[in-house]
Design an enzyme around this catalytic site. Structure first.
Site, PDB file in Angstrom:
ATOM      1  NE  ARG A 154      11.729  -5.425  -8.766  1.00 29.99           N
ATOM      2  CZ  ARG A 154      11.027  -6.399  -9.347  1.00 29.99           C
ATOM      3  NH1 ARG A 154       9.729  -6.290  -9.472  1.00 29.99           N
ATOM      4  NH2 ARG A 154      11.613  -7.488  -9.767  1.00 29.99           N
ATOM      5  CB  ILE A 155      18.256  -3.237  -9.917  1.00 29.38           C
ATOM      6  CG1 ILE A 155      17.782  -4.412  -9.061  1.00 29.38           C
ATOM      7  CG2 ILE A 155      19.739  -2.942  -9.654  1.00 29.38           C
ATOM      8  CD1 ILE A 155      18.385  -5.765  -9.418  1.00 29.38           C
ATOM      9  NE  ARG A 175      11.275  -5.066 -23.489  1.00 25.19           N
ATOM     10  CZ  ARG A 175      10.864  -6.188 -22.943  1.00 25.19           C
ATOM     11  NH1 ARG A 175      10.653  -7.227 -23.678  1.00 25.19           N
ATOM     12  NH2 ARG A 175      10.657  -6.287 -21.639  1.00 25.19           N
ATOM     13  NE  ARG A 235      21.605 -14.175 -13.474  1.00 23.37           N
ATOM     14  CZ  ARG A 235      21.349 -13.588 -12.309  1.00 23.37           C
ATOM     15  NH1 ARG A 235      22.065 -12.552 -11.903  1.00 23.37           N
ATOM     16  NH2 ARG A 235      20.392 -14.055 -11.528  1.00 23.37           N
ATOM     17  CD  GLU A 264      28.682 -15.425 -11.681  1.00 25.52           C
ATOM     18  OE1 GLU A 264      28.446 -14.503 -12.484  1.00 25.52           O
ATOM     19  OE2 GLU A 264      27.913 -15.765 -10.762  1.00 25.52           O
ATOM     20  CG  HIS A 283      26.529 -13.364  -8.777  1.00 23.20           C
ATOM     21  ND1 HIS A 283      26.101 -14.101  -9.839  1.00 23.20           N
ATOM     22  CD2 HIS A 283      25.436 -12.686  -8.352  1.00 23.20           C
ATOM     23  CE1 HIS A 283      24.810 -13.900 -10.044  1.00 23.20           C
ATOM     24  NE2 HIS A 283      24.386 -13.032  -9.145  1.00 23.20           N
ATOM     25  N   GLY A 285      26.242  -8.694  -5.938  1.00 22.92           N
ATOM     26  CA  GLY A 285      25.214  -7.651  -6.058  1.00 22.92           C
ATOM     27  C   GLY A 285      24.310  -7.527  -4.839  1.00 22.92           C
TER      28      GLY A 285
HETATM   29  C1  DGY Z   1      19.630 -12.310  -8.311  1.00 25.65           C
HETATM   30  O1  DGY Z   1      18.830 -12.011  -7.434  1.00 25.65           O
HETATM   31  O2  DGY Z   1      19.269 -12.587  -9.446  1.00 25.65           O
HETATM   32  C2  DGY Z   1      21.059 -12.340  -7.942  1.00 25.65           C
HETATM   33  O3  DGY Z   1      21.868 -12.403  -9.054  1.00 25.65           O
HETATM   34  C3  DGY Z   1      21.347 -13.495  -7.024  1.00 25.65           C
HETATM   35  O4  DGY Z   1      20.906 -14.661  -7.614  1.00 25.65           O
END
Ligand code: DGY
Length: 316
Positions: A154-155, A175, A235, A264, A283, A285
């Site tokens: 999705r991202i 994959r 991550r 982190e 972090h 995002g």
């Molecule tokens: C996520 O949605 O996984 C972001 O990293 C915040 O936790």
């Protein structure tokens, strides 16, 4: 407003006032306490993970009343989902609502690393900036370059859309091939090594799983272009940090943008923090106002459903 019923105790880590307010008076928030005599563990009926505390089977076993784990965020690598399933404890997360803001941040890191935004800012504030010099801080052209997305979920798809608007060629590796995405987004499938070799920017937008742990190490960095830039929005543990330091320090690759690290935060004396060809954000995002608000709403809805033993609207 006061509640007529006895509030249901849940354990939450570092919940901000706005989230506490959304939870309302029917929920009592217990301190996150894992000590041997923790009164929270004995009482908690729900768990709300806000800042990625580790929740594993042994911790769940210390919560005899636990009915639900609701995670603020989509990534649940800090929760042992298999252990929760074995114990019939549903786990909820917040998929979908943060795709756009995480993709925006991917582009922010891409542009910042390519065009020297951070070192440029530092230079512009310093006494060394005495005159405009067209030979200074020459970055890499984004328009027309190639972006390789590892993890076209999705991202990743939202990143692809943005990159296409920057006239970038977009490769992806999953994959499985996604012919629909190829048609809809104009992206091209590439084998993993080919993606690393051909991309000017490599964006990691995959979840952390056993398969993606240390996905990028010395071999993979060695395949990238010397002008290549690595972006990690996934991550920290997806990238071997020692290998990354070596590749950046020797200029084997040109730069990196990390929104996530392992651990982190990094220890303040970590070698990566000494480099100038890296941009690190803490972090961020999904850290935009509307997205955070929606994440909190979804987290609360999942929690409330679990406390009532109803199916979670967004179950992992
Ligand atoms: C996520 O949605 O996984 C972001 O990293 C915040 O936790």
């Amino acid at each position: 407003m006061t509640s007529a019923t006895t509030p249901v105790p849940i354990m939450g880590d570092g919940l901000p006032p706005v989230l506490r307010e959304m939870l309302g008076p029917d929920i009592e928030i217990l301190e996150w306490d894992e000590s041997p005599q923790s009164p929270s563990l004995a009482r908690a009926v729900g768990v709300l993970t806000f800042g990625h505390p580790r929740v594993d089977g042994p911790l769940m076993d210390r919560m005899p009343n636990l009915k639900v784990i609701s995670n603020h965020g989509v990534g649940v690598d800090h929760i042992d989902v298999a252990a929760a399933r074995e114990r019939k404890i549903p786990v909820g997360n917040t998929p979908g609502c943060l795709d756009a803001s995480t993709a925006d941040m991917t582009m922010a890191l891409l542009l910042a690393t390519a065009r020297n935004v951070v070192v440029g800012d530092q230079f512009a504030r310093s006494a060394e900036f005495t005159h405009y010099d067209p030979a200074q801080l020459i970055g890499y052209e984004v328009s027309g370059s190639t972006l390789g997305i590892v993890g076209l979920g999705r991202i990743g798809r939202q990143v692809a859309r943005r990159a296409r608007a920057f006239d970038m060629r977009v490769l992806y590796h999953n994959r499985n091939r996604d012919t629909e995405a190829e048609r809809d987004l104009g992206v091209e499938y590439a084998a993993f090594d080919d993606l690393l070799k051909q991309s000017d920017f490599v964006a990691l937008n995959c979840p952390l799983t056993p398969e993606t742990t240390n996905l990028i190490g010395t071999r993979e960095l060695g395949l990238m272009k010397p002008t290549g830039i690595l972006l990690n929005m996934a991550r920290g543990a997806v990238v071997d940090h020692d290998a990354l330091f070596a590749a950046l320090n020797s200029r084997r690759i040109a730069g990196a943008g990390l929104d996530v690290t392992n651990p982190e935060p990094l220890p303040r004396n970590h070698p990566l923090l000494s480099l100038t060809n890296i941009v690190i954000t803490p972090h961020l995002g999904s850290a935009s106002n509307r997205t955070r608000h929606r994440m909190m709403q979804m987290t609360v809805e999942n929690l409330q459903a679990g406390l009532k033993s109803s199916p979670l609207p967004w179950a992992v």
